[in-house]
Scaffold this motif. Structure first.
Motif, PDB file in Angstrom:
ATOM      1  N   ASP A 163     -35.176   8.216  -1.751  1.00 45.42           N
ATOM      2  CA  ASP A 163     -35.597   7.216  -2.719  1.00 45.42           C
ATOM      3  C   ASP A 163     -36.897   7.591  -3.413  1.00 45.42           C
ATOM      4  OD1 ASP A 163     -37.190   4.914  -0.386  1.00 45.42           O
ATOM      5  OD2 ASP A 163     -36.854   7.056  -0.307  1.00 45.42           O
ATOM      6  N   VAL A 164     -37.491   8.708  -3.046  1.00 49.78           N
ATOM      7  CA  VAL A 164     -38.706   9.179  -3.701  1.00 49.78           C
ATOM      8  C   VAL A 164     -38.333  10.301  -4.646  1.00 49.78           C
ATOM      9  CG1 VAL A 164     -40.983  10.179  -3.376  1.00 49.78           C
ATOM     10  CG2 VAL A 164     -40.057   8.600  -1.662  1.00 49.78           C
ATOM     11  N   GLU A 165     -38.770  10.193  -5.885  1.00 53.58           N
ATOM     12  CA  GLU A 165     -38.464  11.230  -6.860  1.00 53.58           C
ATOM     13  C   GLU A 165     -39.079  12.552  -6.435  1.00 53.58           C
ATOM     14  OE1 GLU A 165     -39.223  12.278 -11.587  1.00 53.58           O
ATOM     15  OE2 GLU A 165     -40.026  10.445 -10.693  1.00 53.58           O
ATOM     16  N   LEU A 166     -38.269  13.600  -6.413  1.00 53.18           N
ATOM     17  CA  LEU A 166     -38.759  14.918  -6.043  1.00 53.18           C
ATOM     18  C   LEU A 166     -39.260  15.640  -7.278  1.00 53.18           C
ATOM     19  CD1 LEU A 166     -36.045  16.144  -3.546  1.00 53.18           C
ATOM     20  CD2 LEU A 166     -38.256  15.150  -3.053  1.00 53.18           C
ATOM     21  N   ARG A 167     -40.402  16.339  -7.111  1.00 56.87           N
ATOM     22  CA  ARG A 167     -40.944  17.120  -8.209  1.00 56.87           C
ATOM     23  C   ARG A 167     -41.457  18.434  -7.667  1.00 56.87           C
ATOM     24  NH1 ARG A 167     -45.504  13.711 -10.895  1.00 56.87           N
ATOM     25  NH2 ARG A 167     -45.452  15.451 -12.339  1.00 56.87           N
ATOM     26  N   PRO A 168     -41.307  19.521  -8.400  1.00 56.02           N
ATOM     27  CA  PRO A 168     -41.892  20.785  -7.957  1.00 56.02           C
ATOM     28  C   PRO A 168     -43.401  20.745  -8.116  1.00 56.02           C
ATOM     29  CG  PRO A 168     -40.964  21.025 -10.150  1.00 56.02           C
ATOM     30  CD  PRO A 168     -40.617  19.628  -9.680  1.00 56.02           C
ATOM     31  N   GLY A 169     -44.117  21.615  -7.380  1.00 56.88           N
ATOM     32  CA  GLY A 169     -45.544  21.736  -7.581  1.00 56.88           C
ATOM     33  C   GLY A 169     -45.831  22.184  -9.007  1.00 56.88           C
ATOM     34  N   ARG A 170     -47.017  21.866  -9.492  1.00 58.22           N
ATOM     35  CA  ARG A 170     -47.294  22.135 -10.895  1.00 58.22           C
ATOM     36  C   ARG A 170     -47.352  23.626 -11.198  1.00 58.22           C
ATOM     37  NH1 ARG A 170     -50.756  17.757 -10.073  1.00 58.22           N
ATOM     38  NH2 ARG A 170     -52.578  19.054  -9.900  1.00 58.22           N
ATOM     39  N   VAL A 171     -47.858  24.431 -10.259  1.00 61.21           N
ATOM     40  CA  VAL A 171     -47.947  25.862 -10.529  1.00 61.21           C
ATOM     41  C   VAL A 171     -46.568  26.482 -10.556  1.00 61.21           C
ATOM     42  CG1 VAL A 171     -48.735  28.059  -9.579  1.00 61.21           C
ATOM     43  CG2 VAL A 171     -50.259  26.089  -9.591  1.00 61.21           C
ATOM     44  N   GLU A 172     -45.644  25.991  -9.689  1.00 63.36           N
ATOM     45  CA  GLU A 172     -44.311  26.552  -9.617  1.00 63.36           C
ATOM     46  C   GLU A 172     -43.345  25.681 -10.403  1.00 63.36           C
ATOM     47  OE1 GLU A 172     -46.882  27.294  -6.296  1.00 63.36           O
ATOM     48  OE2 GLU A 172     -45.999  25.478  -7.057  1.00 63.36           O
ATOM     49  N   ALA A 173     -43.622  25.468 -11.661  1.00 59.37           N
ATOM     50  CA  ALA A 173     -42.820  24.540 -12.456  1.00 59.37           C
ATOM     51  C   ALA A 173     -41.378  25.005 -12.603  1.00 59.37           C
ATOM     52  CB  ALA A 173     -43.453  24.368 -13.846  1.00 59.37           C
ATOM     53  N   ALA A 174     -41.129  26.304 -12.419  1.00 59.55           N
ATOM     54  CA  ALA A 174     -39.769  26.804 -12.594  1.00 59.55           C
ATOM     55  C   ALA A 174     -38.922  26.626 -11.343  1.00 59.55           C
ATOM     56  CB  ALA A 174     -39.807  28.294 -12.961  1.00 59.55           C
ATOM     57  N   VAL A 178     -36.966  20.646  -3.511  1.00 62.26           N
ATOM     58  CA  VAL A 178     -36.216  20.919  -2.295  1.00 62.26           C
ATOM     59  C   VAL A 178     -36.066  19.640  -1.495  1.00 62.26           C
ATOM     60  CG1 VAL A 178     -36.171  22.253  -0.155  1.00 62.26           C
ATOM     61  CG2 VAL A 178     -37.134  23.257  -2.220  1.00 62.26           C
ATOM     62  N   GLU A 179     -34.854  19.289  -1.120  1.00 61.97           N
ATOM     63  CA  GLU A 179     -34.621  18.171  -0.222  1.00 61.97           C
ATOM     64  C   GLU A 179     -34.762  18.664   1.212  1.00 61.97           C
ATOM     65  OE1 GLU A 179     -34.245  15.089  -0.601  1.00 61.97           O
ATOM     66  OE2 GLU A 179     -33.303  14.574  -2.493  1.00 61.97           O
ATOM     67  N   VAL A 180     -35.235  17.809   2.091  1.00 62.97           N
ATOM     68  CA  VAL A 180     -35.433  18.182   3.475  1.00 62.97           C
ATOM     69  C   VAL A 180     -34.524  17.335   4.348  1.00 62.97           C
ATOM     70  CG1 VAL A 180     -37.068  18.372   5.358  1.00 62.97           C
ATOM     71  CG2 VAL A 180     -37.803  18.790   3.018  1.00 62.97           C
ATOM     72  N   LEU A 283     -49.925  13.032  -4.883  1.00 65.17           N
ATOM     73  CA  LEU A 283     -49.770  13.561  -3.528  1.00 65.17           C
ATOM     74  C   LEU A 283     -48.705  14.651  -3.585  1.00 65.17           C
ATOM     75  CD1 LEU A 283     -49.553  11.617  -0.197  1.00 65.17           C
ATOM     76  CD2 LEU A 283     -47.771  13.263  -0.778  1.00 65.17           C
ATOM     77  N   MET A 284     -49.056  15.849  -3.129  1.00 63.85           N
ATOM     78  CA  MET A 284     -48.126  16.976  -3.156  1.00 63.85           C
ATOM     79  C   MET A 284     -47.950  17.531  -1.758  1.00 63.85           C
ATOM     80  SD  MET A 284     -49.446  18.877  -6.632  1.00 63.85           S
ATOM     81  CE  MET A 284     -51.106  18.213  -6.552  1.00 63.85           C
ATOM     82  N   ILE A 285     -46.753  18.016  -1.474  1.00 66.78           N
ATOM     83  CA  ILE A 285     -46.436  18.521  -0.136  1.00 66.78           C
ATOM     84  C   ILE A 285     -45.859  19.921  -0.231  1.00 66.78           C
ATOM     85  CG2 ILE A 285     -45.047  18.144   1.918  1.00 66.78           C
ATOM     86  CD1 ILE A 285     -46.003  15.540   1.937  1.00 66.78           C
ATOM     87  N   ARG A 286     -46.353  20.791   0.635  1.00 63.88           N
ATOM     88  CA  ARG A 286     -45.776  22.118   0.823  1.00 63.88           C
ATOM     89  C   ARG A 286     -45.439  22.304   2.301  1.00 63.88           C
ATOM     90  NH1 ARG A 286     -48.178  26.781  -3.147  1.00 63.88           N
ATOM     91  NH2 ARG A 286     -47.834  25.631  -5.081  1.00 63.88           N
ATOM     92  N   GLN A 287     -44.505  23.208   2.540  1.00 72.96           N
ATOM     93  CA  GLN A 287     -44.115  23.543   3.910  1.00 72.96           C
ATOM     94  C   GLN A 287     -43.684  25.009   3.911  1.00 72.96           C
ATOM     95  OE1 GLN A 287     -40.454  21.766   5.600  1.00 72.96           O
ATOM     96  NE2 GLN A 287     -41.788  20.851   7.153  1.00 72.96           N
ATOM     97  N   LYS A 288     -44.265  25.810   4.817  1.00 76.19           N
ATOM     98  CA  LYS A 288     -43.979  27.237   4.879  1.00 76.19           C
ATOM     99  C   LYS A 288     -44.208  27.897   3.515  1.00 76.19           C
ATOM    100  CE  LYS A 288     -40.639  28.676   7.515  1.00 76.19           C
ATOM    101  NZ  LYS A 288     -39.318  28.901   8.158  1.00 76.19           N
ATOM    102  N   PHE A 289     -45.302  27.516   2.862  1.00 69.14           N
ATOM    103  CA  PHE A 289     -45.751  28.101   1.596  1.00 69.14           C
ATOM    104  C   PHE A 289     -44.842  27.783   0.417  1.00 69.14           C
ATOM    105  CE2 PHE A 289     -47.141  31.207   4.936  1.00 69.14           C
ATOM    106  CZ  PHE A 289     -48.483  30.873   4.918  1.00 69.14           C
ATOM    107  N   GLN A 290     -43.990  26.778   0.544  1.00 65.18           N
ATOM    108  CA  GLN A 290     -43.102  26.397  -0.544  1.00 65.18           C
ATOM    109  C   GLN A 290     -43.276  24.911  -0.854  1.00 65.18           C
ATOM    110  OE1 GLN A 290     -41.205  28.439  -2.367  1.00 65.18           O
ATOM    111  NE2 GLN A 290     -41.905  30.182  -1.138  1.00 65.18           N
ATOM    112  N   PRO A 291     -43.198  24.501  -2.136  1.00 68.61           N
ATOM    113  CA  PRO A 291     -43.322  23.080  -2.488  1.00 68.61           C
ATOM    114  C   PRO A 291     -42.106  22.288  -2.032  1.00 68.61           C
ATOM    115  CG  PRO A 291     -42.766  24.366  -4.424  1.00 68.61           C
ATOM    116  CD  PRO A 291     -43.009  25.357  -3.324  1.00 68.61           C
ATOM    117  N   LEU A 292     -42.350  21.083  -1.511  1.00 74.47           N
ATOM    118  CA  LEU A 292     -41.268  20.176  -1.123  1.00 74.47           C
ATOM    119  C   LEU A 292     -41.097  19.074  -2.148  1.00 74.47           C
ATOM    120  CD1 LEU A 292     -41.559  19.694   2.740  1.00 74.47           C
ATOM    121  CD2 LEU A 292     -39.976  21.121   1.457  1.00 74.47           C
ATOM    122  N   PHE A 293     -42.112  18.220  -2.290  1.00 79.23           N
ATOM    123  CA  PHE A 293     -42.015  17.154  -3.282  1.00 79.23           C
ATOM    124  C   PHE A 293     -43.401  16.663  -3.648  1.00 79.23           C
ATOM    125  CE2 PHE A 293     -41.959  14.704   0.675  1.00 79.23           C
ATOM    126  CZ  PHE A 293     -42.740  13.604   0.387  1.00 79.23           C
TER     127      PHE A 293
END
Length: 410
Positions: A163-174, A178-180, A283-293
């Motif tokens: 129910d939370v909109e997922l967005r890539p990190g701003r630096v990795e816009a391309a 990723v859903e978890v 609020l931005m989240i990464r896990q294992k050096f990759q953006p989540l949401f």
């Protein structure tokens, strides 16, 4: 997150005599003292002299993590200089590694470690270990606050918290969001039913102010929602978006001023779209050096700086819904131009006032975002709170890297 074992040390520069790490380790480097200290919770487990960057090649201060480890590495920048037991902190060339320690800053920006200790530290850590570099030494302390995350069990049906909109990190816009997938809770068949959960890798959480591009993306989305064609919400103020903004202002008699995305315009647009007000934080989240949401949060009293704070979760118990957090507040002097751009009139120059607890009290996190994070929270997860958004060192294959700026010495 870190290997847990006991080692005996015999180095003359090492203060402690043994290491027995029970949780995630934190590594602190003081440029003023030319020292490195390893903490396990509140306990100092190792310390040594180091040599940081000499004048003209100053080691940056801030919040880093170990991105890459190599037992033997040669510098790509300085004539293939050997860098044994290299632990990379930035892709631009800053690392921990073995080298000469002349008791003063002498490197080209890296943190040199004594022979022997460099190997020992290399064996202690894994990729993702946090390294905090400051001018004056700082000591982590336990932080308690109602706004800190506490672990919770995954949802009963094992589904996604979508129910939370997922967005890539701003630096990795391309990159695609990723859903978890979370592990399912087995059906409750009585008091003897057991629950087995595989703990996810630690989260890296950044809470900061929204950038102009974040605001522009929302403006495009809302203009499209209320019938003005602003194009694809990409955060870029092209001719199509500017035309839609002007058409909205004319229709709703929004006063004209020098700003395209003026405060009166934003207030009118959010009201027309049935949304409360422009959120101030991200609020931005990464896990294992990759953006989540990514999700929006609110910041109370936005005219005041948040300051720069780092917190890490230890002793996480998902079944008891408990976690201990330890952290530090870092000196981070914002230039006048930066404060003006961010709308800050009160800088966070007094660390006794602008504490981590004070910053946490001003951050409003939506309940659904909190629930999503807490089902993924594990030992070693960290929170960085700061004002300036993603810096140039944060990119592909990194955690959130925050480079701080010292207040000019008079």
């Amino acid at each position: 997150m870190f290997q847990r074992f006991a080692l005996a040390f015999s180095f003359s520069l090492l203060a402690s005599t043994a290491l027995a790490a029970d949780g995630p380790l934190q590594i602190f480097v003081s440029k003023a003292d030319q020292t490195l200290t390893v903490y396990d919770g509140d306990t100092v487990v190792a310390t040594t002299k180091v040599s940081t960057g000499k004048p003209g090649h100053t080691t940056p201060s801030g919040i880093f993590s170990i991105l890459e480890k190599r037992k033997y590495h040669e510098s790509n920048l300085y004539s293939n200089a050997p860098m044994p037991f290299m632990q990379r902190l930035t892709w631009s060339g800053i690392a921990l590694h073995e080298g000469k320690i002349p008791n003063y800053p002498a490197s080209h920006g890296c943190v040199r470690l004594p022979n022997g200790f460099a190997k020992t530290l290399f064996q202690m850590t894994e990729r993702g270990a946090h390294v905090i570099i400051t001018d004056d030494p700082v000591v982590p302390r336990q932080v308690t606050h109602a706004n800190l995350f506490t672990p919770r069990l995954p949802i009963d049906d094992g589904g996604l918290l979508s129910d939370v909109e997922l967005r890539p990190g701003r630096v990795e816009a391309a990159l695609k969001p990723v859903e978890v997938a979370m592990n399912a809770v087995p059906p409750r068949s009585g008091a003897e039913a057991k629950l087995t959960i595989e703990e996810p890798p630690p989260l890296r959480i950044l809470i900061t102010r929204r950038t102009q591009r974040d605001v522009a993306t929302d403006v495009q989305r809302l203009l499209n929602k209320v019938g003005f064609d602003a194009g694809v919400p990409d955060g870029l103020l092209g001719t199509r978006t500017i035309a839609a903004v002007r058409a909205f202002k004319e229709k709703h008699a929004v006063e004209k001023d020098g700003e395209i995305l003026s405060k009166p315009f934003l207030a009118a647009l959010y009201t027309e779209a049935g949304e409360d007000h422009p959120p101030m934080g991200q609020l931005m989240i990464r896990q294992k050096f990759q953006p989540l949401f990514s999700a929006t949060v609110d910041i109370k009293e936005p005219e005041k700086a948040l300051g720069t704070h780092f917190l890490e979760a230890t002793d996480v118990d998902r079944f008891k819904r408990k976690a201990e957090w330890r952290g530090v507040t870092l000196d981070d002097h914002l230039a006048a131009a930066t404060q003006k751009r961010l709308g800050i009139s009160t800088p966070a120059d007094d660390r006794d006032v602008f504490t981590a607890e004070a910053a946490l009290s001003r951050i409003v996190i939506p309940d659904d975002v909190r629930a999503r994070i807490e089902t993924m929270l594990s030992e070693g997860s960290s929170i960085t709170i700061q004002d300036t958004g993603l810096g140039p060192e944060t990119g592909d294959g990194t955690d959130f890297i925050t480079v701080t700026r010292s207040k000019p010495r008079v």
